[in-house]
Design a protein around this motif. Structure first.
Motif, short mmCIF file in Angstrom:
data_model
loop_
_atom_site.label_atom_id
_atom_site.label_comp_id
_atom_site.label_asym_id
_atom_site.label_seq_id
_atom_site.Cartn_x
_atom_site.Cartn_y
_atom_site.Cartn_z
N TYR A 277 -11.91 3.98 10.62
CA TYR A 277 -12.04 2.55 10.94
C TYR A 277 -12.75 2.06 12.60
O TYR A 277 -11.86 1.16 13.41
CB TYR A 277 -10.69 1.37 9.91
N TRP B 287 -1.14 -4.51 3.31
CA TRP B 287 -2.21 -4.36 3.71
C TRP B 287 -1.78 -6.42 3.55
O TRP B 287 -1.15 -6.80 2.79
CB TRP B 287 -3.77 -5.18 2.73
N GLU C 18 -5.63 7.64 0.40
CA GLU C 18 -5.53 6.67 0.09
C GLU C 18 -6.31 5.70 1.17
O GLU C 18 -7.31 4.81 1.54
CB GLU C 18 -4.84 5.50 -0.96
N HIS C 19 -5.03 6.26 2.77
CA HIS C 19 -5.30 6.01 3.26
C HIS C 19 -6.98 5.75 4.27
O HIS C 19 -6.80 4.96 5.26
CB HIS C 19 -4.60 6.57 4.36
N THR D 37 0.92 -1.02 -0.33
CA THR D 37 0.07 -0.13 -0.10
C THR D 37 1.14 1.30 -0.48
O THR D 37 2.42 1.00 0.33
CB THR D 37 -0.95 -0.18 1.65
N TRP E 117 -3.41 -4.24 8.80
CA TRP E 117 -3.05 -3.42 7.48
C TRP E 117 -1.92 -2.77 8.80
O TRP E 117 -2.26 -1.97 9.68
CB TRP E 117 -3.77 -2.54 7.67
N GLU F 206 -9.20 5.52 1.94
CA GLU F 206 -10.59 5.26 1.49
C GLU F 206 -10.28 3.06 1.04
O GLU F 206 -10.60 2.81 -0.17
CB GLU F 206 -10.52 5.31 -0.24
N MET F 207 -9.65 3.06 2.40
CA MET F 207 -9.72 1.35 2.54
C MET F 207 -10.50 0.59 2.81
O MET F 207 -11.55 1.18 3.77
CB MET F 207 -8.49 0.84 3.21
#
Length: 271
Positions: A222, A170, A189-190, A143, A179, A192-193
């Protein structure tokens, strides 16, 4: 903040088992045993060039077998050449971003390079898994990370360091996903996992790391992922923000604070 002690580990940590367990090895390193598939990420099992505040919970000579060793980037608190070489006789293969793998090969290590987004398999090689089952296979994917601080350094700016020279991982195991965002500034991007089951969280309040506010933002994106704290409390560098996070402070700022885990080095966490 620092852990009170280390828990000594032995060869049994790398033996057959019916679940997936993770051991923080101190610093940024950890060991995973996923139903008999065993691998380490960024282990430093001795020989670090700064004073440390703990005893490594596992010695290289006590590792009977290792299916893979993964490295996120070139910094020596992540890519320990000594540790990697001391595990050569038991480690099946080494994986890293392409440039780091090139350096590995120059050091006599069997380094395989990967690009960001690339996946590879880590297959267990023990004769039998727990209860006679075959060892598992873990899928690893690189990632993105942004940690190329060396470009601003006279000492370390001997090449142009690119974003792809650094990564997180990941890891899909039979018992859930792990992760590791890695040493990195917080990236879009971190956030949007898919939600992982466990995040190996560097929460260093440092501009070339995620920063404390960034770590809280990522953790709260998260809200059900467990947060296993790394990169804190084991290096004797009181003036370095990179090594001096406090998990108790993190727990005061995240949703569902009970998910913040600060195990002793060598104490297992079951996925």
């Amino acid at each position: 903040a620092m852990p009170s002690r280390s828990v000594a580990m032995g060869a049994d940590a790398l033996g057959p088992r019916a679940d997936t367990a993770i051991w923080w090895l101190g610093g940024a390193g950890f060991l995973v045993n996923a139903r008999g598939a065993t691998f380490m990420v960024d282990p430093v099992l001795g020989g670090f060039d700064m004073p440390v505040l703990f005893d490594a919970p596992l010695a290289p000579e006590d590792v009977p077998t290792l299916d893979a060793l993964l490295v996120t980037h070139i910094d020596n608190d992540h890519f320990s050449r000594l540790t990697c070489k001391n595990l050569m006789h038991v480690c099946k293969g080494y994986h890293a971003p392409a440039y780091v793998a090139q350096v590995m090969r120059s050091e006599g290590l069997a380094g395989t390079g990967h690009g960001i987004g690339e996946t590879f398999a880590i297959a267990g090689r023990q004769a039998d898994g727990a209860d006679g089952a075959a060892p598992a296979t873990v899928t690893a994917r690189l990632t993105p990370a942004w940690h190329n601080w060396q470009n601003d350094s006279k000492k370390w700016g001997y090449r142009t360091w690119e974003r792809e020279d650094y990564c997180g991982y990941w890891l899909d195991t039979p018992d859930g996903s792990i992760w590791l965002p890695g040493d990195s500034k917080l990236l879009p991007e971190h956030l949007e996992m898919p939600e992982p089951d466990l995040i190996m969280l560097d929460f260093s309040d440092n501009e070339w790391h995620i920063t404390f506010d960034g770590a809280v933002k990522l953790a709260n994106a998260y809200p059900h992922a467990r947060l296993l704290c790394i990169h804190w409390g084991t290096v004797d560098a009181p003036d370095w923000t990179t090594f001096n996070g406090d998990p108790r402070n993190l727990a005061r700022h995240v949703i569902n604070p009970e998910r913040v885990l600060a195990p002793l080095p060598g104490e297992p966490v079951v996925l």
